[in-house]
Motif scaffolding. Structure first.
Motif, PDB file in Angstrom:
ATOM      1  N   UNK A  73      12.627   0.844   1.083  1.00 48.81           N
ATOM      2  CA  UNK A  73      12.395  -0.459   1.634  1.00 48.81           C
ATOM      3  C   UNK A  73      11.412  -0.326   2.560  1.00 48.81           C
ATOM      4  N   UNK A  74      11.672   0.633   3.661  1.00 42.73           N
ATOM      5  CA  UNK A  74      10.727   0.688   4.734  1.00 42.73           C
ATOM      6  C   UNK A  74       9.188   0.905   4.150  1.00 42.73           C
ATOM      7  N   UNK A  75       9.003   1.804   3.354  1.00 47.45           N
ATOM      8  CA  UNK A  75       7.736   2.430   2.618  1.00 47.45           C
ATOM      9  C   UNK A  75       7.080   1.142   1.960  1.00 47.45           C
ATOM     10  N   UNK A  76       8.069   0.419   1.384  1.00 45.75           N
ATOM     11  CA  UNK A  76       7.327  -0.755   0.532  1.00 45.75           C
ATOM     12  C   UNK A  76       6.635  -1.736   1.406  1.00 45.75           C
ATOM     13  N   UNK A  77       7.409  -1.830   2.516  1.00 51.01           N
ATOM     14  CA  UNK A  77       7.008  -3.100   3.633  1.00 51.01           C
ATOM     15  C   UNK A  77       5.773  -2.537   4.129  1.00 51.01           C
ATOM     16  N   UNK A  78       5.820  -1.367   4.618  1.00 50.31           N
ATOM     17  CA  UNK A  78       4.437  -0.678   5.323  1.00 50.31           C
ATOM     18  C   UNK A  78       3.379  -0.971   4.357  1.00 50.31           C
ATOM     19  N   UNK A 152       0.251  -0.469  -5.120  1.00 46.31           N
ATOM     20  CA  UNK A 152       0.751   0.397  -6.248  1.00 46.31           C
ATOM     21  C   UNK A 152       0.554   1.705  -5.726  1.00 46.31           C
ATOM     22  N   UNK A 153      -0.461   2.146  -5.110  1.00 48.60           N
ATOM     23  CA  UNK A 153      -0.590   3.515  -4.542  1.00 48.60           C
ATOM     24  C   UNK A 153       0.345   3.575  -3.516  1.00 48.60           C
ATOM     25  N   UNK A 154       0.495   2.740  -2.563  1.00 44.65           N
ATOM     26  CA  UNK A 154       1.571   2.620  -1.499  1.00 44.65           C
ATOM     27  C   UNK A 154       3.027   2.821  -2.273  1.00 44.65           C
ATOM     28  N   UNK A 155       3.502   2.051  -3.068  1.00 41.63           N
ATOM     29  CA  UNK A 155       4.559   2.225  -3.835  1.00 41.63           C
ATOM     30  C   UNK A 155       4.812   3.763  -4.280  1.00 41.63           C
ATOM     31  N   UNK A 156       4.180   4.417  -4.871  1.00 44.03           N
ATOM     32  CA  UNK A 156       4.139   5.773  -5.210  1.00 44.03           C
ATOM     33  C   UNK A 156       4.305   6.554  -3.951  1.00 44.03           C
ATOM     34  N   UNK A 157       3.492   6.445  -2.963  1.00 37.66           N
ATOM     35  CA  UNK A 157       3.635   7.219  -1.779  1.00 37.66           C
ATOM     36  C   UNK A 157       5.141   6.992  -1.084  1.00 37.66           C
ATOM     37  N   UNK A 158       5.526   5.839  -1.218  1.00 34.00           N
ATOM     38  CA  UNK A 158       6.723   5.308  -0.813  1.00 34.00           C
ATOM     39  C   UNK A 158       7.964   6.019  -1.759  1.00 34.00           C
TER      40      UNK A 158
END
Length: 168
Positions: A73-78, A152-158
């Motif tokens: 959740x933190x990663x997705x929001x960032x 999408x790239x952020x979701x993968x990194x999250x």
């Protein structure tokens, strides 16, 4: 958690803006394909704050523990903050700062296709390119596409960061 998301989301947004501006001014004379690669590198660098934000939350705010779900959740929001800012920056760039960008981009792509593709395949690809050009001339669709690319790239990194940093 809210402070971490806002802080690291802002760090990611500022980083992507600074890297975008640097590449625009300093690297504007490079080919479009190389600029595109550098754009993806900028996205990944700015989204490194997803990992750092989750790690900060785990180590400094949550007594060394974070569940996979909370980390995700933190990663997705960032990622969402960074993506929205980049989408807005892209619209500002293509609509105000460099409105000729899309024309220059498509001219370079057409020239590259003309030299690298057989004539029949070139005509098929040029038809596809024209329909894409029409879509990208709409600022709302351009915003959605650019923001979704970063998200999408952020979701993968999250996901990867959550797997690495989870501790119960």
């Amino acid at each position: 958690m809210k402070q971490t998301v806002l802080r690291y989301g802002a760090y990611g947004a500022i980083t992507i803006c600074v890297l975008f501006i640097i590449s625009w001014y300093a690297l504007g004379n490079l080919s479009m394909s190389l600029q595109e690669i550098l754009g993806y590198v900028s996205i990944i660098v700015s989204l490194s704050f997803v990992f750092l934000g989750i790690k900060h939350f785990r180590d400094k705010e949550n007594e060394g523990k974070v569940s996979f779900k909370k980390a995700l959740v933190i990663g997705i929001l960032i990622s969402l903050i960074t993506a929205l800012v980049f989408g807005l920056l892209d619209i500002l760039y293509t609509e105000v700062l460099n409105p000729e960008f899309m024309d220059a981009y498509y001219e370079e792509v057409v020239q590259e296709m003309r030299t690298n593709l057989p004539t029949d395949e070139f005509h098929v690809k040029i038809t596809e390119l024209e329909s894409q050009r029409e879509q990208f001339s709409n600022p709302l669709l351009s915003f959605i596409f650019m923001a979704m690319t970063v998200f999408v790239i952020g979701f993968i990194i999250s996901l990867l960061s959550s797997l690495i940093l989870q501790q119960k």
